[in-house]
Design a protein around this motif. Structure first.
Motif, PDB file in Angstrom:
ATOM      1  N   ILE A 121      56.894  29.648-114.859  1.00  0.00           N
ATOM      2  CA  ILE A 121      56.021  29.226-115.950  1.00  0.00           C
ATOM      3  C   ILE A 121      55.616  30.409-116.815  1.00  0.00           C
ATOM      4  O   ILE A 121      55.460  30.308-118.031  1.00  0.00           O
ATOM      5  CB  ILE A 121      54.777  28.490-115.374  1.00  0.00           C
ATOM      6  N   GLY A 122      55.465  31.591-116.169  1.00  0.00           N
ATOM      7  CA  GLY A 122      55.161  32.793-116.964  1.00  0.00           C
ATOM      8  C   GLY A 122      56.271  33.113-117.936  1.00  0.00           C
ATOM      9  O   GLY A 122      56.024  33.461-119.106  1.00  0.00           O
ATOM     10  N   ASN A 123      57.495  33.025-117.462  1.00  0.00           N
ATOM     11  CA  ASN A 123      58.647  33.295-118.332  1.00  0.00           C
ATOM     12  C   ASN A 123      58.705  32.275-119.468  1.00  0.00           C
ATOM     13  O   ASN A 123      59.022  32.630-120.630  1.00  0.00           O
ATOM     14  CB  ASN A 123      59.937  33.264-117.524  1.00  0.00           C
ATOM     15  N   ARG A 124      58.462  31.024-119.174  1.00  0.00           N
ATOM     16  CA  ARG A 124      58.498  30.002-120.221  1.00  0.00           C
ATOM     17  C   ARG A 124      57.413  30.261-121.267  1.00  0.00           C
ATOM     18  O   ARG A 124      57.626  30.070-122.470  1.00  0.00           O
ATOM     19  CB  ARG A 124      58.322  28.619-119.610  1.00  0.00           C
ATOM     20  N   MET A 125      56.237  30.655-120.804  1.00  0.00           N
ATOM     21  CA  MET A 125      55.169  30.959-121.760  1.00  0.00           C
ATOM     22  C   MET A 125      55.533  32.132-122.647  1.00  0.00           C
ATOM     23  O   MET A 125      55.261  32.134-123.870  1.00  0.00           O
ATOM     24  CB  MET A 125      53.872  31.278-120.996  1.00  0.00           C
TER      25      MET A 125
END
Length: 810
Positions: free
Chosen positions: A224-228
């Motif tokens: 989710i960090g990468n997607r953000m």
């Protein structure tokens, strides 16, 4: 407790991520220790246990109904909140353990159900504490914390483990010497222990699933960090985030958490941007995204679905554990019953073997083919041959042997036969469940001068001679064939050998009644027939109680009549002496009454003369006498009046215990009113109580009430006299209390005021003979009652008369 007061976090929290011991938990441990120290003081220990149980139940009540009663921070405001859902509130498993351990002190260990109550309670607390310790050792939070509620501290779990172990050891020491109760306690205690053992075995597997969940959450947080980061780059976000950029992060977080089934918290530079989870629980994964000069932190928490999966698996483990516990209990009980049955069989076999070998009769055990398997010493003596191995060899007579062969159709067969020239009674009966038979051989005496059974070792002779009375056995014609030594001693002969009938020893005047009872006993057979008659004793007659019992012999189809004579001559002598004594006492009472009447009459005659002379001197010579002379004459007159009253009271006292009591139905309240009217005190008397009817001698009760009320009036110097009479009933007794507002009597004189001639004031101050209360006490005793004295609420004396409501009651 000191750690909370002085802010010592290292005492309260043994690890940075571990739950602290709450103040209420420490307080409950203190109460638990006090209850253990005061265990011998049952009331104090039980009181403390109720307080302890109340705290635990209130805490569980708050969790169940999601309310706050104010108990959590009642004693201390808390400042440490690690793994704590509600500030100051102990964990639910901690509260449950306190409730379970308090049961040990609340239920007496000697109670008949204590083995089924305190054992499982202590075992359940032991299991909860052990599971919590295993959870801390393995890092399995589910073992010491229930969902998102407050967790049990590690030192709390350790103290519970020590305390529950000590209580289980106490119970083991108490029950181990009581086999039946011990197996019940052992079985009941084993159930929770087995449950927690099985659950403990499952904990590593649950921990493996939890580790897999944590690793998955770490990977998902990084994803989710990468997607953000990609979304921000696509939106062209610069160093300072605009509300639109924050909205992008929130939308991304919500979408991801809904797909992956997580709760979340989203923070930017330590400030919460969005969250769907409370702040009191630890995240399972954290990912920090450094974007320009800002730090975006993603915190993931397990969703309700993931938690429910753990709960379902845990409940399934408990269900499996219960099945294992039930199986273990069933095996334990089955083994216990088996061991108990084997022990009983072994004991029975030993007893049977002892009886078999020590029997005075010849005993042998036969197999299904009527061959001898085992025989005792008495059997060898009766048969007088050691090599006999079958029933056919024992019974030579063919007809008797064929009669015994019908044993398959009957439970028992008895025949009289001759073996080796001796008369022997042979009985064959079914024995055991595999076709075995029991053979009993009893030698019969054929010498008539020795009676039917004269062997001193014979059990029947021993029983008859030990009875302590004259006893004989007769047939239906009354012919005596067995008599004990006492009966023979009375007749100075061997009665059974003489061939006499029982009627020859009964007095002719008592014989008709004896014969009637003898026939009734034979015909009815519903118990012994009793009568009193005279029995011959060495040429004299002595009164006895006679009991006749008849019973039919199933083998011979003959009547067996037992006649038992017990001497009552001494009893009749005592009764005659008692009757003579009663007659003498009646004559003595009559003489005393006559003497009292004559003495009273003869003594009162000169007193009346002296009194009259003194009155004449006062009337005729008052002018010739000075004041002192007139006082002397008045004193003589007063002494004469006192002496006359004393003689009257003496006569009443003597007659109180001699007249015959006549019982009748009396209304107590009406009788009290009549007495008050007689003394002209009804207006100052408060009569309380319902209408009460009793069966009593009216004359004796009236004397008692009259004297008590008279005493209350006579010795009351109060200007406003007041009397209260209370009538009540309790059980089979009637109570009549008379109270006054006089000056009363000192308690040291309570036992002496009922003595004859006893007055507490000088005769010159208070006229009276001192016989009134003595007469009252005597009258109450005749009614089989008693009179008590105590202080009255009105200030004076309270006299209570208690008598039975019905004649004959005590």
């Amino acid at each position: 407790m000191l750690g909370w007061y002085f802010h010592w976090p290292s005492v309260l929290q043994l690890g940075p991520d571990w739950a602290p011991m709450q103040f209420n938990t420490a307080l409950c441990f203190l109460l638990l220790a006090l209850a253990s120290l005061l265990n011998n003081h049952h009331f104090l220990a039980r009181l403390i246990s109720f307080v302890l149980m109340s705290i635990g139940l209130i805490t569980l009540f708050q969790y169940i109904f999601k309310i706050n009663t104010g108990l959590d921070q009642l004693f201390m405001e808390h400042w440490l909140f690690t793994r704590t859902s509600h500030p100051g509130r102990m964990a639910p498993n901690t509260a449950l353990c306190f409730v379970l351990l308090s049961i040990y002190f609340a239920v007496p260990i000697k109670h008949r159900l204590s083995s089924l109550i305190i054992g499982p309670a202590s075992g359940f607390a032991f299991g909860l504490s052990l599971m919590a310790l295993i959870g801390y050792a393995t890092g399995m939070s589910f073992a010491y914390g229930w969902q998102e509620l407050t967790s049990m501290a590690v030192h709390t779990a350790f103290l519970f483990f020590i305390m529950s172990s000590a209580l289980l050891r106490r119970q083991y020491i108490f029950w181990k010497d009581k086999p039946f109760e011990f197996i019940r306690w052992q079985t009941a205690t084993l159930i929770p222990l087995v449950i927690f053992i099985v659950v403990g075995i499952k904990i590593p597997h649950i921990r493996t699933q939890e580790i897999f969940l944590l690793e998955t959450a770490e990977a998902d947080s990084e994803l989710i960090g990468n997607r953000m980061e990609l979304r921000l780059a696509r939106e062209g976000a610069e160093i300072v985030f605009t509300p639109d950029h924050e909205k992008v992060l929130i939308e991304t977080m919500k979408y991801f958490s809904s797909v992956k089934n997580y709760h979340y918290r989203l923070l930017i530079n330590g400030k919460v941007l969005d969250a769907d989870h409370e702040d009191y629980w630890e995240p399972i994964a954290v990912y920090d995204l450094n974007y320009e000069d800002s730090v975006i932190q993603v915190q993931l928490y397990p969703s309700d679905k993931k938690s429910q999966s753990f709960i379902r698996y845990f409940y399934f483990s408990i269900f499996i554990a219960i099945l294992f516990a039930a199986l273990a209990v069933w095996l334990l009980l089955t083994n216990y019953k088996r061991q108990q049955t084997l022990a009983m069989l072994a004991t029975s076999n030993i007893r049977m073997q002892i009886l078999f070998e020590s029997s005075q009769f010849g005993l042998a055990i036969l197999d299904s083919h009527l061959n001898i398997e085992q025989k005792n010493e008495s059997f060898l003596k009766v048969i007088d041959h050691a090599d006999i191995n079958s029933l056919k060899e024992v019974v030579d007579n063919r007809k008797d042997y064929e009669s015994l062969l019908d044993i398959d159709k009957k439970q028992k067969i008895t025949v009289a036969t001759r073996i080796k020239g001796k008369s022997v009674e042979v009985s064959l009966s079914q024995f055991g469940g595999v076709g075995e038979r029991l053979l009993v051989c009893k030698e019969l005496s054929s010498s008539p001068d020795k009676g039917h059974q004269t062997d001193s070792s014979n059990l029947l002779d021993i029983t008859l001679n030990a009875s302590g009375c004259c006893l004989c056995l007769c047939d239906e014609k009354g012919e005596i064939f067995i008599s004990n030594s006492d009966f023979d001693d009375w007749q100075d002969s061997n009665v059974a050998a003489a061939g006499r009938v029982i009627s020859q020893y009964i007095h002719s005047n008592d014989l008709p009644e004896f014969q009637d009872k003898f026939k009734q006993a034979i015909q009815e057979k519903n118990g012994p027939k009793a009568l009193e008659c005279r029995l011959s004793k060495s040429g004299t007659w002595e009164w006895c109680t006679c009991r006749i019992t008849a019973q039919a012999d199933l083998d011979s189809n003959q009547e067996l009549i037992t006649v038992n004579f017990q001497s009552i001559e001494d009893k009749r002598k005592l009764i005659r002496q008692l009757e003579q004594s009663v007659e003498k006492l009646k004559q003595a009472n009559s003489d005393v009454e006559q003497f009292a009447y004559i003495a009273s009459h003869d003594l009162k005659s000169p007193l009346v003369g002296i009194k009259n002379v003194s009155e004449w001197l006062i009337e005729d010579y008052s002018d010739a006498l000075d004041e002192e002379g007139q006082d002397h004459l008045r004193m003589i007159k007063g002494r004469c009046n006192r002496m006359a009253a004393l003689l009257d009271d003496l006569l009443i006292y003597s007659r109180t215990g001699t007249h015959e009591l006549v019982y009748s139905d009396i209304n107590v309240k009406a009788l009290v009113k009549d007495v008050c009217q007689l003394h002209d005190c009804l207006n100052i008397t408060d009569i309380q109580g319902e209408e009460l009817h009793i069966s009593v001698d009216k004359r004796a009760l009236e004397i008692a009430i009259r004297n008590v009320i008279s005493n209350a009036l006579k010795h009351n110097t109060n200007e406003k006299k007041k009397i209260r009479v209370t009538i009540e009933e309790k059980a089979d007794q009637a109570y009549i209390s008379v109270e006054d507002n006089g000056e009363g009597v000192n308690e040291q004189y309570f036992d002496t005021i009922f003595l004859p001639f006893k007055t507490l004031k000088p005769r010159d101050q208070m006229e009276g003979s001192g016989m009134g209360l003595a007469i009252t006490a005597k009258a109450v005793r005749r009614l089989r009652g008693k009179i008590d004295v105590s202080k009255s609420e009105l200030g004076g004396l309270n006299m209570t008369i208690s008598i039975p409501k019905q004649r004959g009651q005590l």
